[in-house]
Design a protein around this motif. Structure first.
Motif: not given
Ligand code: GLV
Ligand code: MN
Ligand code: MN
Length: 417
Positions: A88, A99-100, A133-134, A195, A198, A363
Protein backbone atom coordinates in the motif's frame (compact mmCIF):
# COMPACT_ATOMS: atom_id res chain seq x y z
CA UNK A 1 10.16 -27.73 -2.21
CA UNK A 2 13.44 -27.58 -4.11
CA UNK A 3 14.63 -24.35 -5.66
CA UNK A 4 13.73 -24.19 -9.32
CA UNK A 5 16.55 -23.32 -11.68
CA UNK A 6 14.96 -19.92 -12.21
CA UNK A 7 16.30 -16.84 -13.93
CA UNK A 8 17.74 -14.11 -11.78
CA UNK A 9 18.18 -10.39 -12.41
CA UNK A 10 20.00 -7.76 -10.37
CA UNK A 11 17.70 -5.03 -9.19
CA UNK A 12 18.87 -1.42 -9.32
CA UNK A 13 19.10 -0.46 -5.65
CA UNK A 14 19.84 3.21 -6.32
CA UNK A 15 16.74 3.58 -8.47
CA UNK A 16 14.62 1.99 -5.73
CA UNK A 17 16.02 4.34 -3.07
CA UNK A 18 15.43 7.37 -5.30
CA UNK A 19 11.81 6.39 -5.84
CA UNK A 20 11.25 5.84 -2.12
CA UNK A 21 12.68 9.31 -1.45
CA UNK A 22 10.62 10.95 -4.21
CA UNK A 23 7.35 9.39 -3.05
CA UNK A 24 8.18 10.40 0.54
CA UNK A 25 8.21 14.07 -0.51
CA UNK A 26 4.45 13.86 -1.01
CA UNK A 27 2.80 14.54 2.33
CA UNK A 28 6.20 14.91 3.97
CA UNK A 29 6.03 15.84 7.65
CA UNK A 30 8.35 18.83 7.97
CA UNK A 31 11.57 18.32 9.79
CA UNK A 32 11.22 14.51 9.71
CA UNK A 33 11.68 11.62 7.27
CA UNK A 34 8.01 10.73 7.67
CA UNK A 35 4.82 11.19 5.67
CA UNK A 36 1.15 11.84 6.16
CA UNK A 37 -0.94 10.42 3.31
CA UNK A 38 -4.16 9.18 4.86
CA UNK A 39 -6.32 7.17 2.47
CA UNK A 40 -8.21 9.12 -0.21
CA UNK A 41 -6.80 12.52 0.82
CA UNK A 42 -5.10 14.87 -1.66
CA UNK A 43 -1.74 13.47 -0.52
CA UNK A 44 -2.89 9.94 -1.27
CA UNK A 45 -4.05 11.08 -4.72
CA UNK A 46 -0.72 12.77 -5.47
CA UNK A 47 1.19 9.66 -4.34
CA UNK A 48 -1.05 7.48 -6.50
CA UNK A 49 -0.54 9.76 -9.51
CA UNK A 50 3.24 9.52 -9.17
CA UNK A 51 3.33 5.72 -8.85
CA UNK A 52 0.83 5.26 -11.71
CA UNK A 53 3.04 7.48 -13.89
CA UNK A 54 6.02 5.24 -13.11
CA UNK A 55 3.94 2.17 -13.94
CA UNK A 56 2.77 3.63 -17.26
CA UNK A 57 6.29 4.80 -18.15
CA UNK A 58 7.33 1.13 -18.03
CA UNK A 59 4.62 0.30 -20.54
CA UNK A 60 2.68 -1.79 -18.01
CA UNK A 61 -1.05 -2.47 -18.27
CA UNK A 62 -2.58 -0.49 -15.42
CA UNK A 63 -6.05 -1.19 -14.06
CA UNK A 64 -7.97 0.69 -11.37
CA UNK A 65 -10.94 -1.01 -9.75
CA UNK A 66 -14.12 0.30 -8.14
CA UNK A 67 -12.46 0.80 -4.73
CA UNK A 68 -9.29 2.38 -6.12
CA UNK A 69 -6.96 -0.66 -6.05
CA UNK A 70 -4.28 -0.22 -8.73
CA UNK A 71 -2.67 -3.21 -10.48
CA UNK A 72 0.09 -2.96 -13.08
CA UNK A 73 0.99 -5.99 -15.14
CA UNK A 74 3.53 -6.97 -17.79
CA UNK A 75 0.71 -8.77 -19.61
CA UNK A 76 -1.57 -6.71 -21.85
CA UNK A 77 -4.48 -8.86 -20.64
CA UNK A 78 -3.86 -7.97 -17.00
CA UNK A 79 -2.64 -9.73 -13.89
CA UNK A 80 -4.56 -13.02 -14.06
CA UNK A 81 -2.04 -15.84 -13.46
CA UNK A 82 0.79 -13.36 -12.77
CA UNK A 83 3.29 -13.51 -9.96
CA UNK A 84 2.21 -10.39 -8.11
CA UNK A 85 4.01 -8.16 -5.62
CA UNK A 86 2.19 -5.46 -3.75
CA UNK A 87 1.37 -3.50 -0.65
CA UNK A 88 0.00 0.00 0.00
CA UNK A 89 1.04 3.63 -0.36
CA UNK A 90 -1.39 5.21 2.10
CA UNK A 91 0.09 6.00 5.50
CA UNK A 92 -1.15 6.68 9.01
CA UNK A 93 -1.37 10.40 9.82
CA UNK A 94 2.06 10.34 11.43
CA UNK A 95 3.68 7.65 9.30
CA UNK A 96 7.09 6.67 8.04
CA UNK A 97 8.27 6.48 4.44
CA UNK A 98 8.76 2.70 4.22
CA UNK A 99 5.57 1.13 5.61
CA UNK A 100 3.82 -0.24 2.51
CA UNK A 101 5.67 2.01 0.07
CA UNK A 102 8.69 -0.30 0.11
CA UNK A 103 6.69 -3.31 -1.08
CA UNK A 104 5.09 -1.40 -3.94
CA UNK A 105 8.23 0.33 -5.17
CA UNK A 106 10.35 -2.82 -4.80
CA UNK A 107 7.76 -4.71 -6.88
CA UNK A 108 7.99 -2.00 -9.52
CA UNK A 109 11.79 -2.23 -9.44
CA UNK A 110 11.66 -6.02 -9.92
CA UNK A 111 9.54 -5.50 -13.02
CA UNK A 112 11.74 -2.72 -14.41
CA UNK A 113 14.94 -4.75 -13.87
CA UNK A 114 13.37 -7.84 -15.45
CA UNK A 115 12.12 -5.93 -18.49
CA UNK A 116 15.54 -4.31 -18.91
CA UNK A 117 17.22 -7.73 -18.76
CA UNK A 118 14.96 -8.85 -21.60
CA UNK A 119 14.41 -12.32 -20.21
CA UNK A 120 11.41 -14.47 -21.08
CA UNK A 121 9.41 -15.61 -18.08
CA UNK A 122 6.94 -18.47 -17.91
CA UNK A 123 4.34 -16.19 -16.28
CA UNK A 124 3.67 -12.44 -16.24
CA UNK A 125 4.70 -10.22 -13.34
CA UNK A 126 2.46 -7.67 -11.65
CA UNK A 127 2.60 -5.10 -8.88
CA UNK A 128 -0.37 -3.72 -6.97
CA UNK A 129 -1.12 -1.05 -4.45
CA UNK A 130 -4.28 -1.57 -2.47
CA UNK A 131 -6.52 1.19 -1.13
CA UNK A 132 -6.64 2.18 2.52
CA UNK A 133 -4.46 -0.51 4.06
CA UNK A 134 -4.00 1.55 7.20
CA UNK A 135 -7.65 1.93 8.11
CA UNK A 136 -6.85 4.97 10.27
CA UNK A 137 -9.33 7.22 8.47
CA UNK A 138 -11.84 4.57 7.38
CA UNK A 139 -12.20 1.14 9.05
CA UNK A 140 -11.41 -1.64 8.49
CA UNK A 141 -7.69 -1.78 7.77
CA UNK A 142 -6.69 -3.72 4.61
CA UNK A 143 -9.96 -2.44 3.12
CA UNK A 144 -8.83 -2.46 -0.53
CA UNK A 145 -7.26 -5.92 -0.50
CA UNK A 146 -10.25 -7.26 1.46
CA UNK A 147 -12.54 -6.04 -1.33
CA UNK A 148 -10.10 -7.34 -3.98
CA UNK A 149 -10.50 -10.89 -2.63
CA UNK A 150 -14.29 -10.57 -2.24
CA UNK A 151 -14.30 -10.25 1.56
CA UNK A 152 -16.19 -6.93 1.50
CA UNK A 153 -18.56 -5.74 -1.20
CA UNK A 154 -17.82 -2.65 -3.26
CA UNK A 155 -21.13 -1.15 -2.07
CA UNK A 156 -20.16 -1.66 1.58
CA UNK A 157 -16.72 -0.09 1.01
CA UNK A 158 -18.13 2.96 -0.74
CA UNK A 159 -20.55 3.64 2.13
CA UNK A 160 -17.96 3.61 4.94
CA UNK A 161 -17.94 6.82 6.93
CA UNK A 162 -14.58 8.05 8.16
CA UNK A 163 -13.38 9.42 11.48
CA UNK A 164 -13.69 12.91 9.93
CA UNK A 165 -17.27 12.37 8.72
CA UNK A 166 -16.34 11.93 5.05
CA UNK A 167 -17.51 8.94 3.00
CA UNK A 168 -15.23 6.62 1.00
CA UNK A 169 -17.24 6.71 -2.25
CA UNK A 170 -17.34 10.51 -2.30
CA UNK A 171 -13.64 10.83 -1.52
CA UNK A 172 -12.71 8.22 -4.15
CA UNK A 173 -14.67 10.21 -6.74
CA UNK A 174 -13.11 13.45 -5.56
CA UNK A 175 -9.55 12.14 -6.03
CA UNK A 176 -10.47 10.44 -9.33
CA UNK A 177 -9.70 6.86 -8.31
CA UNK A 178 -13.04 5.09 -8.61
CA UNK A 179 -12.06 2.91 -11.55
CA UNK A 180 -13.88 0.45 -13.77
CA UNK A 181 -11.81 -2.74 -13.38
CA UNK A 182 -13.76 -5.59 -11.78
CA UNK A 183 -13.67 -5.94 -8.01
CA UNK A 184 -13.17 -8.68 -6.75
CA UNK A 185 -10.07 -8.73 -8.92
CA UNK A 186 -8.35 -11.38 -11.01
CA UNK A 187 -6.50 -14.24 -9.29
CA UNK A 188 -2.71 -14.15 -9.49
CA UNK A 189 -0.54 -17.26 -9.55
CA UNK A 190 1.15 -16.14 -6.32
CA UNK A 191 1.47 -13.01 -4.16
CA UNK A 192 4.59 -11.80 -2.32
CA UNK A 193 4.78 -8.70 -0.12
CA UNK A 194 8.06 -7.15 0.98
CA UNK A 195 7.57 -5.02 4.11
CA UNK A 196 9.54 -3.54 6.96
CA UNK A 197 9.12 -5.59 10.13
CA UNK A 198 7.76 -2.63 12.16
CA UNK A 199 8.87 -4.43 15.31
CA UNK A 200 12.22 -4.88 17.11
CA UNK A 201 13.04 -8.57 16.59
CA UNK A 202 15.27 -8.51 13.48
CA UNK A 203 17.13 -5.36 14.54
CA UNK A 204 17.72 -6.65 18.08
CA UNK A 205 18.89 -10.07 16.91
CA UNK A 206 20.89 -8.64 14.00
CA UNK A 207 19.09 -10.78 11.40
CA UNK A 208 18.72 -9.56 7.82
CA UNK A 209 15.49 -11.24 6.69
CA UNK A 210 12.27 -12.18 8.43
CA UNK A 211 10.55 -15.10 6.73
CA UNK A 212 6.95 -14.42 7.66
CA UNK A 213 4.87 -17.48 8.48
CA UNK A 214 1.59 -15.67 9.13
CA UNK A 215 -0.20 -12.64 10.51
CA UNK A 216 -1.79 -12.39 13.92
CA UNK A 217 -5.52 -11.92 14.36
CA UNK A 218 -6.86 -8.38 14.75
CA UNK A 219 -9.90 -7.11 16.65
CA UNK A 220 -10.78 -3.40 16.64
CA UNK A 221 -13.66 -2.13 18.79
CA UNK A 222 -15.05 1.38 19.17
CA UNK A 223 -16.70 2.13 22.53
CA UNK A 224 -19.05 5.07 22.96
CA UNK A 225 -19.55 5.85 26.65
CA UNK A 226 -22.35 8.25 27.61
CA UNK A 227 -22.79 9.73 31.08
CA UNK A 228 -24.11 13.02 32.48
CA UNK A 229 -22.36 16.24 31.61
CA UNK A 230 -22.25 18.53 34.63
CA UNK A 231 -20.45 21.27 36.54
CA UNK A 232 -16.95 20.29 37.69
CA UNK A 233 -17.18 22.39 40.86
CA UNK A 234 -20.67 21.63 42.10
CA UNK A 235 -21.22 17.96 41.30
CA UNK A 236 -20.26 15.73 44.25
CA UNK A 237 -18.01 12.82 43.31
CA UNK A 238 -20.59 10.30 44.52
CA UNK A 239 -23.22 11.66 42.12
CA UNK A 240 -21.11 11.74 38.95
CA UNK A 241 -21.76 9.71 35.86
CA UNK A 242 -18.40 10.37 34.27
CA UNK A 243 -17.54 8.57 30.98
CA UNK A 244 -13.92 9.67 31.31
CA UNK A 245 -13.52 7.70 34.52
CA UNK A 246 -14.85 4.65 32.66
CA UNK A 247 -12.51 5.29 29.73
CA UNK A 248 -9.52 5.61 32.04
CA UNK A 249 -10.31 2.31 33.73
CA UNK A 250 -10.86 0.62 30.37
CA UNK A 251 -7.34 1.69 29.35
CA UNK A 252 -5.97 0.04 32.48
CA UNK A 253 -8.18 -3.04 32.00
CA UNK A 254 -6.95 -3.49 28.41
CA UNK A 255 -3.40 -3.42 29.66
CA UNK A 256 -4.19 -5.99 32.37
CA UNK A 257 -5.92 -8.30 29.91
CA UNK A 258 -2.81 -8.29 27.71
CA UNK A 259 -0.47 -9.05 30.59
CA UNK A 260 -2.76 -11.73 32.07
CA UNK A 261 -3.08 -13.58 28.73
CA UNK A 262 0.62 -13.00 28.00
CA UNK A 263 2.41 -14.51 24.98
CA UNK A 264 1.76 -12.50 21.83
CA UNK A 265 -1.37 -10.78 23.21
CA UNK A 266 -1.25 -7.00 22.78
CA UNK A 267 -3.87 -4.36 23.60
CA UNK A 268 -3.87 -0.69 22.58
CA UNK A 269 -6.16 2.27 23.18
CA UNK A 270 -5.01 4.52 20.36
CA UNK A 271 -7.90 6.96 20.13
CA UNK A 272 -9.93 8.76 22.82
CA UNK A 273 -12.26 11.71 22.27
CA UNK A 274 -14.18 13.52 24.96
CA UNK A 275 -17.19 15.73 24.53
CA UNK A 276 -17.26 18.62 25.26
CA UNK A 277 -13.57 18.31 26.31
CA UNK A 278 -13.46 21.34 28.61
CA UNK A 279 -11.53 21.94 31.83
CA UNK A 280 -14.51 22.59 34.07
CA UNK A 281 -17.11 20.22 32.64
CA UNK A 282 -17.66 16.56 33.55
CA UNK A 283 -17.73 15.06 30.05
CA UNK A 284 -21.00 14.01 28.46
CA UNK A 285 -19.41 11.27 26.39
CA UNK A 286 -16.17 9.52 25.55
CA UNK A 287 -15.46 7.63 22.34
CA UNK A 288 -12.46 5.33 22.36
CA UNK A 289 -10.96 2.45 20.40
CA UNK A 290 -9.42 -0.80 21.61
CA UNK A 291 -7.08 -2.76 19.30
CA UNK A 292 -6.53 -6.37 20.43
CA UNK A 293 -4.21 -8.80 18.58
CA UNK A 294 -3.03 -12.37 19.09
CA UNK A 295 -1.55 -15.09 16.89
CA UNK A 296 -3.97 -17.57 18.55
CA UNK A 297 -7.64 -17.18 17.63
CA UNK A 298 -8.94 -18.80 20.86
CA UNK A 299 -6.84 -16.44 23.00
CA UNK A 300 -7.95 -13.45 20.93
CA UNK A 301 -11.55 -14.45 21.60
CA UNK A 302 -10.72 -14.73 25.31
CA UNK A 303 -9.28 -11.18 25.25
CA UNK A 304 -12.43 -9.89 23.54
CA UNK A 305 -14.64 -11.63 26.10
CA UNK A 306 -12.59 -10.24 28.99
CA UNK A 307 -12.82 -6.75 27.52
CA UNK A 308 -16.63 -7.04 27.21
CA UNK A 309 -17.00 -8.22 30.83
CA UNK A 310 -14.72 -5.56 32.30
CA UNK A 311 -16.16 -2.66 30.27
CA UNK A 312 -19.68 -3.64 31.34
CA UNK A 313 -18.70 -3.83 35.02
CA UNK A 314 -16.83 -0.51 35.07
CA UNK A 315 -19.61 1.27 33.17
CA UNK A 316 -22.29 -0.13 35.49
CA UNK A 317 -20.39 1.08 38.52
CA UNK A 318 -20.42 4.64 37.10
CA UNK A 319 -23.96 4.40 35.67
CA UNK A 320 -22.61 5.15 32.19
CA UNK A 321 -24.07 3.56 29.06
CA UNK A 322 -21.88 1.70 26.57
CA UNK A 323 -22.34 1.24 22.85
CA UNK A 324 -19.85 -1.12 21.24
CA UNK A 325 -19.11 -1.29 17.50
CA UNK A 326 -16.70 -3.66 15.74
CA UNK A 327 -14.43 -1.71 13.36
CA UNK A 328 -12.34 -4.65 12.16
CA UNK A 329 -12.08 -8.37 12.94
CA UNK A 330 -9.68 -10.69 11.15
CA UNK A 331 -8.62 -14.15 12.27
CA UNK A 332 -4.91 -15.10 12.30
CA UNK A 333 -3.63 -16.13 8.85
CA UNK A 334 -1.00 -18.71 7.93
CA UNK A 335 0.95 -18.21 4.72
CA UNK A 336 1.50 -20.97 2.14
CA UNK A 337 4.39 -23.16 3.32
CA UNK A 338 5.61 -23.58 -0.27
CA UNK A 339 6.08 -19.82 -0.67
CA UNK A 340 7.51 -19.46 2.84
CA UNK A 341 10.06 -22.19 2.15
CA UNK A 342 10.95 -20.70 -1.23
CA UNK A 343 11.73 -17.33 0.41
CA UNK A 344 13.79 -19.01 3.12
CA UNK A 345 15.83 -21.14 0.69
CA UNK A 346 16.51 -18.22 -1.64
CA UNK A 347 17.61 -15.97 1.24
CA UNK A 348 19.94 -18.63 2.60
CA UNK A 349 21.32 -19.31 -0.88
CA UNK A 350 22.50 -15.70 -1.10
CA UNK A 351 24.00 -15.80 2.39
CA UNK A 352 21.35 -13.71 4.17
CA UNK A 353 20.56 -14.56 7.78
CA UNK A 354 16.90 -15.46 8.31
CA UNK A 355 14.37 -16.00 11.03
CA UNK A 356 10.86 -17.41 10.70
CA UNK A 357 8.39 -15.16 12.49
CA UNK A 358 4.75 -14.06 12.67
CA UNK A 359 3.71 -10.54 11.68
CA UNK A 360 2.41 -8.30 14.43
CA UNK A 361 1.01 -5.78 11.95
CA UNK A 362 -1.82 -6.33 9.50
CA UNK A 363 -0.90 -6.59 5.81
CA UNK A 364 -2.55 -6.84 2.40
CA UNK A 365 -0.85 -10.23 2.01
CA UNK A 366 -3.14 -11.67 4.69
CA UNK A 367 -6.10 -10.93 2.41
CA UNK A 368 -4.39 -12.15 -0.77
CA UNK A 369 -3.68 -15.44 1.04
CA UNK A 370 -7.41 -16.18 0.67
CA UNK A 371 -7.12 -16.46 -3.12
CA UNK A 372 -3.57 -17.59 -4.00
CA UNK A 373 -0.36 -18.98 -2.48
CA UNK A 374 1.12 -16.03 -0.58
CA UNK A 375 4.18 -15.11 1.47
CA UNK A 376 5.92 -12.11 3.00
CA UNK A 377 9.50 -10.93 3.43
CA UNK A 378 10.48 -8.64 6.34
CA UNK A 379 13.51 -6.40 6.59
CA UNK A 380 14.65 -4.86 9.91
CA UNK A 381 13.16 -1.69 11.40
CA UNK A 382 15.66 0.33 13.41
CA UNK A 383 14.72 0.00 17.11
CA UNK A 384 11.41 -1.50 15.98
CA UNK A 385 9.92 1.97 15.45
CA UNK A 386 7.01 2.28 12.99
CA UNK A 387 3.79 4.25 12.53
CA UNK A 388 6.10 7.11 13.44
CA UNK A 389 7.98 9.54 11.15
CA UNK A 390 11.23 8.24 12.71
CA UNK A 391 10.69 4.82 11.06
CA UNK A 392 14.02 3.77 9.51
CA UNK A 393 15.50 0.81 7.65
CA UNK A 394 19.12 0.80 6.48
CA UNK A 395 19.61 1.17 2.73
CA UNK A 396 21.48 -2.12 2.47
CA UNK A 397 18.54 -3.92 4.09
CA UNK A 398 16.03 -2.25 1.75
CA UNK A 399 18.09 -3.35 -1.24
CA UNK A 400 18.69 -6.89 0.09
CA UNK A 401 14.95 -7.26 0.69
CA UNK A 402 14.12 -6.03 -2.81
CA UNK A 403 16.64 -8.40 -4.37
CA UNK A 404 15.12 -11.29 -2.41
CA UNK A 405 11.67 -10.19 -3.58
CA UNK A 406 12.99 -10.32 -7.14
CA UNK A 407 14.56 -13.77 -6.71
CA UNK A 408 11.35 -15.05 -5.12
CA UNK A 409 9.04 -13.63 -7.79
CA UNK A 410 11.14 -15.03 -10.62
CA UNK A 411 11.40 -18.43 -8.90
CA UNK A 412 7.62 -18.53 -8.49
CA UNK A 413 7.12 -17.96 -12.23
CA UNK A 414 8.63 -21.46 -12.66
CA UNK A 415 6.56 -23.23 -9.99
CA UNK A 416 3.31 -25.04 -10.73
CA UNK A 417 0.94 -25.57 -7.81
C1 GLV B 1 -2.05 -1.86 9.81
O1 GLV B 1 -1.03 -1.35 9.36
C2 GLV B 1 -2.05 -2.30 11.19
O2 GLV B 1 -1.44 -3.35 11.47
O3 GLV B 1 -2.59 -1.58 12.04
MN1 MN C 1 2.00 -1.59 6.01
MN1 MN D 1 0.99 0.66 8.64
Amino acid sequence: MALPNSPSVSINGERLLERIAELAQIGEIEGTKGCSRLAFTDGDRDGRDLVVTWMRDLGLTVTIDAVGNVVASTNSDGASGAVMAGSHIDTVGTGGRYDGNLGVLAGLEVIEATLAAGIELARPLAVAFFSNEEGSRYPPDMMGSLAYVGGMSVEAVLEVEGSDGTVVGEELDRIGYRGSAPCPGVTPHAFVELHIEQGPVLDKEDIQIGVVEGVQGISWTELTLVGQSNHAGTTPMSLRRDPMRVAAEVVVAARSIASEIGGSQVATVGSLHLHPNLVNVVPASATMTVDLRNTDEALLQLAEEQLRIRVAAIAEDEDVTVESRSLARFEPVEFDERVVEQIELLAEKTGLSTKRMPSGAGHDAQMMARICPTGMIFVPSLDGISHNPAEHTDEKDLIAGAQLLSDTMLALTEVDW
